[in-house]
Design an enzyme around this catalytic site. Structure first.
Site, PDB file in Angstrom:
ATOM      1  N   GLY A  98     110.603  39.155  42.347  1.00 26.57           N
ATOM      2  CA  GLY A  98     110.721  39.175  43.799  1.00 26.57           C
ATOM      3  C   GLY A  98     109.610  38.398  44.471  1.00 26.57           C
TER       4      GLY A  98
ATOM      5  N   ASN B 105     120.679  32.162  34.674  1.00 25.25           N
ATOM      6  CA  ASN B 105     120.512  31.079  33.711  1.00 25.25           C
ATOM      7  C   ASN B 105     121.664  31.173  32.706  1.00 25.25           C
ATOM      8  OD1 ASN B 105     119.802  33.018  31.724  1.00 25.25           O
ATOM      9  ND2 ASN B 105     117.609  32.719  32.069  1.00 25.25           N
TER      10      ASN B 105
ATOM     11  N   THR C 112     121.708  27.829  35.953  1.00 22.40           N
ATOM     12  CA  THR C 112     120.624  26.928  35.545  1.00 22.40           C
ATOM     13  C   THR C 112     120.677  26.748  34.033  1.00 22.40           C
ATOM     14  OG1 THR C 112     119.055  28.785  35.432  1.00 22.40           O
ATOM     15  CG2 THR C 112     119.185  27.563  37.503  1.00 22.40           C
ATOM     16  N   LEU C 113     120.499  25.490  33.601  1.00 22.62           N
ATOM     17  CA  LEU C 113     120.726  25.121  32.198  1.00 22.62           C
ATOM     18  C   LEU C 113     119.488  24.533  31.532  1.00 22.62           C
ATOM     19  CD1 LEU C 113     124.184  23.410  32.826  1.00 22.62           C
ATOM     20  CD2 LEU C 113     123.801  25.737  31.972  1.00 22.62           C
TER      21      LEU C 113
ATOM     22  N   ALA D 283     110.199  29.299  36.313  1.00 29.86           N
ATOM     23  CA  ALA D 283     111.110  28.195  36.645  1.00 29.86           C
ATOM     24  C   ALA D 283     112.310  28.664  37.455  1.00 29.86           C
ATOM     25  CB  ALA D 283     111.571  27.502  35.368  1.00 29.86           C
ATOM     26  N   GLY D 284     112.985  29.703  36.984  1.00 34.14           N
ATOM     27  CA  GLY D 284     114.169  30.185  37.676  1.00 34.14           C
ATOM     28  C   GLY D 284     113.873  30.711  39.063  1.00 34.14           C
ATOM     29  N   ASP D 285     112.777  31.433  39.217  1.00 35.14           N
ATOM     30  CA  ASP D 285     112.413  31.978  40.525  1.00 35.14           C
ATOM     31  C   ASP D 285     112.031  30.864  41.495  1.00 35.14           C
ATOM     32  OD1 ASP D 285     112.826  34.587  39.639  1.00 35.14           O
ATOM     33  OD2 ASP D 285     110.776  34.753  38.889  1.00 35.14           O
TER      34      ASP D 285
END
Length: 297
Positions: A39, A180, A210-211, A241-243
Protein backbone atom coordinates in the site's frame (compact mmCIF):
# COMPACT_ATOMS: atom_id res chain seq x y z
CA UNK A 1 -7.06 12.34 -6.32
CA UNK A 2 -5.76 8.82 -5.65
CA UNK A 3 -6.57 7.05 -2.38
CA UNK A 4 -4.57 4.00 -1.37
CA UNK A 5 -6.04 1.57 1.17
CA UNK A 6 -3.57 -1.04 2.34
CA UNK A 7 -0.38 -2.02 4.06
CA UNK A 8 2.46 0.12 5.36
CA UNK A 9 5.47 -1.78 6.63
CA UNK A 10 9.19 -1.76 7.19
CA UNK A 11 11.15 -3.82 4.68
CA UNK A 12 14.05 -5.76 6.17
CA UNK A 13 16.10 -6.62 3.09
CA UNK A 14 19.17 -8.84 2.78
CA UNK A 15 21.22 -8.98 -0.43
CA UNK A 16 22.88 -12.29 -1.33
CA UNK A 17 24.59 -13.87 -4.33
CA UNK A 18 22.18 -16.81 -4.37
CA UNK A 19 19.12 -17.18 -2.16
CA UNK A 20 19.27 -20.08 0.30
CA UNK A 21 17.18 -23.21 -0.14
CA UNK A 22 15.39 -24.86 2.77
CA UNK A 23 17.87 -25.79 5.49
CA UNK A 24 20.76 -23.86 3.92
CA UNK A 25 22.70 -20.93 5.40
CA UNK A 26 24.36 -18.42 3.10
CA UNK A 27 26.38 -15.27 3.68
CA UNK A 28 24.78 -11.94 2.81
CA UNK A 29 26.68 -8.88 1.62
CA UNK A 30 24.31 -6.10 2.74
CA UNK A 31 21.27 -5.43 4.92
CA UNK A 32 18.85 -2.49 4.63
CA UNK A 33 15.75 -1.28 6.42
CA UNK A 34 13.52 0.69 4.05
CA UNK A 35 9.86 1.69 4.52
CA UNK A 36 7.59 -0.34 2.26
CA UNK A 37 4.43 -2.44 2.23
CA UNK A 38 2.43 -2.73 -0.98
CA UNK A 39 0.00 0.00 0.00
CA UNK A 40 2.65 2.51 1.03
CA UNK A 41 4.74 1.60 -2.01
CA UNK A 42 1.87 2.38 -4.38
CA UNK A 43 1.09 5.62 -2.57
CA UNK A 44 4.69 6.80 -2.71
CA UNK A 45 5.08 5.77 -6.35
CA UNK A 46 1.96 7.70 -7.33
CA UNK A 47 2.97 10.79 -5.34
CA UNK A 48 6.47 10.89 -6.79
CA UNK A 49 4.97 10.47 -10.25
CA UNK A 50 3.00 13.66 -9.71
CA UNK A 51 -0.29 12.40 -8.32
CA UNK A 52 -2.29 13.85 -5.44
CA UNK A 53 -2.40 10.92 -3.02
CA UNK A 54 -3.95 10.03 0.33
CA UNK A 55 -3.12 6.86 2.29
CA UNK A 56 -5.42 4.86 4.57
CA UNK A 57 -3.60 2.34 6.76
CA UNK A 58 -1.96 1.67 10.09
CA UNK A 59 1.46 1.51 11.71
CA UNK A 60 2.44 0.35 15.18
CA UNK A 61 3.71 2.36 18.13
CA UNK A 62 7.17 0.75 17.85
CA UNK A 63 10.38 2.21 16.43
CA UNK A 64 9.35 1.42 12.82
CA UNK A 65 6.04 3.32 12.85
CA UNK A 66 7.38 6.88 12.76
CA UNK A 67 9.88 6.36 9.90
CA UNK A 68 7.23 4.65 7.77
CA UNK A 69 4.78 7.50 8.34
CA UNK A 70 7.51 10.10 7.80
CA UNK A 71 8.59 8.56 4.49
CA UNK A 72 5.02 8.73 3.22
CA UNK A 73 4.67 12.37 4.24
CA UNK A 74 8.06 13.36 2.81
CA UNK A 75 7.07 11.76 -0.49
CA UNK A 76 4.01 14.01 -0.68
CA UNK A 77 1.38 11.55 0.57
CA UNK A 78 -1.44 12.83 2.78
CA UNK A 79 -1.22 10.69 5.94
CA UNK A 80 -4.35 11.95 7.71
CA UNK A 81 -5.88 8.50 7.15
CA UNK A 82 -2.97 6.66 8.77
CA UNK A 83 -3.60 5.29 12.29
CA UNK A 84 -1.09 4.39 14.97
CA UNK A 85 -2.09 1.27 16.88
CA UNK A 86 -0.63 -0.51 19.86
CA UNK A 87 1.97 -3.11 18.94
CA UNK A 88 4.50 -3.62 16.14
CA UNK A 89 4.44 -2.14 12.65
CA UNK A 90 4.12 -4.62 9.80
CA UNK A 91 7.35 -6.02 8.38
CA UNK A 92 8.47 -7.66 5.16
CA UNK A 93 11.51 -9.93 5.33
CA UNK A 94 13.12 -9.90 1.89
CA UNK A 95 16.01 -11.79 0.30
CA UNK A 96 17.32 -10.33 -2.99
CA UNK A 97 19.78 -12.27 -5.18
CA UNK A 98 22.33 -11.06 -7.73
CA UNK A 99 19.78 -11.30 -10.54
CA UNK A 100 17.46 -8.89 -8.75
CA UNK A 101 14.99 -11.65 -7.91
CA UNK A 102 13.42 -11.79 -4.48
CA UNK A 103 11.56 -13.91 -1.97
CA UNK A 104 9.46 -12.24 0.71
CA UNK A 105 7.82 -13.14 4.01
CA UNK A 106 5.23 -10.58 5.15
CA UNK A 107 4.25 -10.23 8.81
CA UNK A 108 1.12 -8.00 8.87
CA UNK A 109 1.14 -6.87 12.54
CA UNK A 110 -0.48 -3.38 12.56
CA UNK A 111 -1.78 -3.94 9.04
CA UNK A 112 -4.02 -6.71 10.39
CA UNK A 113 -6.06 -4.07 12.25
CA UNK A 114 -7.33 -2.57 8.97
CA UNK A 115 -10.60 -4.47 8.85
CA UNK A 116 -12.98 -1.84 7.44
CA UNK A 117 -13.64 1.84 6.99
CA UNK A 118 -13.12 4.10 10.00
CA UNK A 119 -14.21 7.70 10.49
CA UNK A 120 -13.24 9.76 7.46
CA UNK A 121 -12.23 6.80 5.30
CA UNK A 122 -15.46 6.62 3.31
CA UNK A 123 -15.31 10.34 2.62
CA UNK A 124 -11.74 10.07 1.34
CA UNK A 125 -12.63 7.18 -0.96
CA UNK A 126 -15.83 8.85 -2.18
CA UNK A 127 -13.91 11.99 -3.11
CA UNK A 128 -11.21 10.16 -5.05
CA UNK A 129 -10.87 9.37 -8.73
CA UNK A 130 -9.05 6.10 -8.03
CA UNK A 131 -8.86 3.68 -5.10
CA UNK A 132 -5.80 1.42 -5.11
CA UNK A 133 -6.13 -1.87 -3.21
CA UNK A 134 -3.80 -4.80 -2.46
CA UNK A 135 -4.08 -7.87 -0.22
CA UNK A 136 -1.50 -7.44 2.57
CA UNK A 137 -4.29 -6.10 4.82
CA UNK A 138 -7.37 -8.18 5.70
CA UNK A 139 -9.71 -9.02 2.84
CA UNK A 140 -12.55 -7.31 4.70
CA UNK A 141 -10.85 -3.93 4.27
CA UNK A 142 -10.48 -4.40 0.51
CA UNK A 143 -14.11 -5.49 0.18
CA UNK A 144 -15.40 -2.53 2.20
CA UNK A 145 -13.19 -0.07 0.34
CA UNK A 146 -14.28 -1.40 -3.03
CA UNK A 147 -17.96 -1.24 -2.07
CA UNK A 148 -17.63 2.38 -0.95
CA UNK A 149 -15.76 3.24 -4.14
CA UNK A 150 -18.35 1.59 -6.41
CA UNK A 151 -21.19 3.40 -4.65
CA UNK A 152 -19.49 6.74 -5.27
CA UNK A 153 -18.14 6.30 -8.80
CA UNK A 154 -14.49 5.90 -7.74
CA UNK A 155 -12.46 3.61 -10.05
CA UNK A 156 -11.13 0.56 -8.16
CA UNK A 157 -7.67 -0.76 -9.08
CA UNK A 158 -6.76 -4.06 -7.38
CA UNK A 159 -3.33 -5.66 -7.19
CA UNK A 160 -4.13 -9.28 -6.20
CA UNK A 161 -1.00 -9.86 -4.15
CA UNK A 162 -0.23 -11.95 -2.24
CA UNK A 163 -1.95 -14.24 -4.76
CA UNK A 164 -5.08 -15.92 -3.40
CA UNK A 165 -8.65 -16.76 -4.32
CA UNK A 166 -10.76 -13.61 -4.56
CA UNK A 167 -14.37 -13.50 -3.39
CA UNK A 168 -17.02 -12.37 -5.86
CA UNK A 169 -18.04 -9.57 -3.48
CA UNK A 170 -14.61 -8.01 -4.11
CA UNK A 171 -14.17 -8.80 -7.81
CA UNK A 172 -17.65 -7.52 -8.65
CA UNK A 173 -16.54 -4.04 -7.54
CA UNK A 174 -13.12 -4.03 -9.25
CA UNK A 175 -12.70 -1.94 -12.40
CA UNK A 176 -9.03 -2.67 -13.20
CA UNK A 177 -7.17 -5.78 -12.04
CA UNK A 178 -3.37 -5.61 -12.21
CA UNK A 179 -1.75 -9.00 -11.48
CA UNK A 180 1.66 -10.18 -12.52
CA UNK A 181 1.76 -13.30 -14.68
CA UNK A 182 2.11 -15.63 -11.67
CA UNK A 183 -0.79 -14.01 -9.81
CA UNK A 184 -2.98 -14.11 -12.90
CA UNK A 185 -2.39 -17.82 -13.31
CA UNK A 186 -3.03 -18.53 -9.63
CA UNK A 187 -6.37 -16.73 -9.93
CA UNK A 188 -7.44 -18.50 -13.12
CA UNK A 189 -5.97 -21.92 -12.39
CA UNK A 190 -4.68 -22.26 -15.97
CA UNK A 191 -1.22 -21.82 -17.48
CA UNK A 192 -2.16 -20.50 -20.92
CA UNK A 193 -1.99 -16.69 -20.88
CA UNK A 194 -4.78 -16.17 -23.44
CA UNK A 195 -7.14 -18.39 -21.45
CA UNK A 196 -6.08 -16.62 -18.28
CA UNK A 197 -6.98 -13.26 -19.81
CA UNK A 198 -10.36 -14.63 -20.90
CA UNK A 199 -10.99 -15.86 -17.34
CA UNK A 200 -10.07 -12.47 -15.87
CA UNK A 201 -12.29 -10.54 -18.29
CA UNK A 202 -15.28 -12.65 -17.32
CA UNK A 203 -14.90 -11.12 -13.86
CA UNK A 204 -13.50 -7.60 -14.30
CA UNK A 205 -13.85 -5.00 -17.08
CA UNK A 206 -10.10 -4.44 -17.52
CA UNK A 207 -7.04 -6.57 -16.76
CA UNK A 208 -3.43 -5.40 -16.99
CA UNK A 209 -0.99 -8.29 -16.63
CA UNK A 210 2.63 -7.38 -15.96
CA UNK A 211 5.06 -9.78 -17.63
CA UNK A 212 8.45 -8.78 -16.24
CA UNK A 213 11.05 -8.39 -18.97
CA UNK A 214 8.34 -9.16 -21.54
CA UNK A 215 6.48 -5.95 -20.73
CA UNK A 216 2.76 -5.79 -19.97
CA UNK A 217 -0.57 -6.71 -21.57
CA UNK A 218 -3.73 -4.60 -21.33
CA UNK A 219 -7.05 -6.25 -22.10
CA UNK A 220 -10.54 -4.71 -21.92
CA UNK A 221 -13.74 -6.74 -21.94
CA UNK A 222 -15.11 -6.69 -25.45
CA UNK A 223 -12.45 -4.21 -26.53
CA UNK A 224 -8.84 -3.55 -27.20
CA UNK A 225 -5.73 -5.50 -26.25
CA UNK A 226 -2.48 -3.59 -26.04
CA UNK A 227 0.99 -5.05 -25.44
CA UNK A 228 3.79 -2.71 -24.41
CA UNK A 229 7.40 -3.97 -24.33
CA UNK A 230 9.52 -3.49 -21.24
CA UNK A 231 12.38 -1.03 -21.19
CA UNK A 232 15.63 -3.04 -21.45
CA UNK A 233 17.43 -2.67 -18.12
CA UNK A 234 19.60 -4.76 -15.81
CA UNK A 235 17.63 -5.27 -12.58
CA UNK A 236 19.21 -4.76 -9.18
CA UNK A 237 16.14 -5.31 -7.01
CA UNK A 238 12.66 -6.08 -8.38
CA UNK A 239 10.90 -5.81 -5.01
CA UNK A 240 8.79 -2.73 -5.79
CA UNK A 241 8.43 -3.06 -9.56
CA UNK A 242 4.75 -3.97 -9.59
CA UNK A 243 3.78 -1.34 -7.02
CA UNK A 244 5.69 1.34 -8.90
CA UNK A 245 3.90 0.33 -12.10
CA UNK A 246 0.46 0.54 -10.48
CA UNK A 247 1.11 3.89 -8.79
CA UNK A 248 2.38 5.45 -12.01
CA UNK A 249 -0.41 3.86 -14.06
CA UNK A 250 -3.06 5.42 -11.81
CA UNK A 251 -1.46 8.84 -12.30
CA UNK A 252 -1.32 8.38 -16.08
CA UNK A 253 -4.92 7.21 -16.33
CA UNK A 254 -6.05 10.05 -14.10
CA UNK A 255 -4.42 12.44 -16.56
CA UNK A 256 -6.39 10.78 -19.38
CA UNK A 257 -3.30 9.56 -21.20
CA UNK A 258 -4.18 7.15 -24.05
CA UNK A 259 -3.91 3.50 -23.07
CA UNK A 260 -0.60 2.71 -24.77
CA UNK A 261 0.97 5.94 -23.56
CA UNK A 262 -0.19 5.28 -19.99
CA UNK A 263 1.20 1.73 -20.06
CA UNK A 264 4.53 2.93 -21.48
CA UNK A 265 4.79 5.62 -18.83
CA UNK A 266 4.07 3.14 -16.02
CA UNK A 267 6.55 0.66 -17.51
CA UNK A 268 9.22 3.35 -17.53
CA UNK A 269 8.61 4.03 -13.85
CA UNK A 270 8.98 0.34 -13.04
CA UNK A 271 12.13 0.07 -15.18
CA UNK A 272 13.78 2.85 -13.18
CA UNK A 273 12.74 1.30 -9.85
CA UNK A 274 14.24 -2.13 -10.55
CA UNK A 275 17.65 -0.56 -11.18
CA UNK A 276 17.81 0.68 -7.59
CA UNK A 277 17.86 -1.17 -4.26
CA UNK A 278 14.92 -1.09 -1.89
CA UNK A 279 11.20 -0.51 -2.29
CA UNK A 280 10.11 3.06 -1.55
CA UNK A 281 13.70 4.23 -1.94
CA UNK A 282 13.77 3.07 -5.57
CA UNK A 283 10.75 4.92 -6.91
CA UNK A 284 11.34 7.60 -9.54
CA UNK A 285 10.18 11.19 -9.82
CA UNK A 286 7.94 12.39 -12.63
CA UNK A 287 10.89 14.03 -14.35
CA UNK A 288 12.85 10.78 -14.36
CA UNK A 289 9.90 8.90 -15.86
CA UNK A 290 9.41 11.52 -18.57
CA UNK A 291 13.10 11.43 -19.43
CA UNK A 292 13.15 7.64 -19.90
CA UNK A 293 9.97 7.70 -21.99
CA UNK A 294 11.46 10.42 -24.18
CA UNK A 295 14.54 8.28 -24.77
CA UNK A 296 12.40 5.59 -26.40
CA UNK A 297 10.64 7.99 -28.78
Amino acid sequence: MIVVLGSASMDLTTYVAVAPVLGETVMGREFRTVPGGKGANQAIAAARAGGRVSMIGAVGDDSFGDPVRRTLAESGVDTAGMRTVEGPTGTAHIVVDDNGGNSIVVVPSANATITGAEEGDAERIAGADFLLLQLEAPMAAAITGAEVARANGTTVVLTPAPAQDLPDELLSNVDILVPNEHEARVLSGVDDLDKTIEWLLERVPVAVVTLGEQGCLYAARGGERVTVPAFPVTPVDTTAAGDTFVGALAVALGEKKPTEEALTWASAAAAIAVQRPGASSSMPTRGEIDQLVASRA
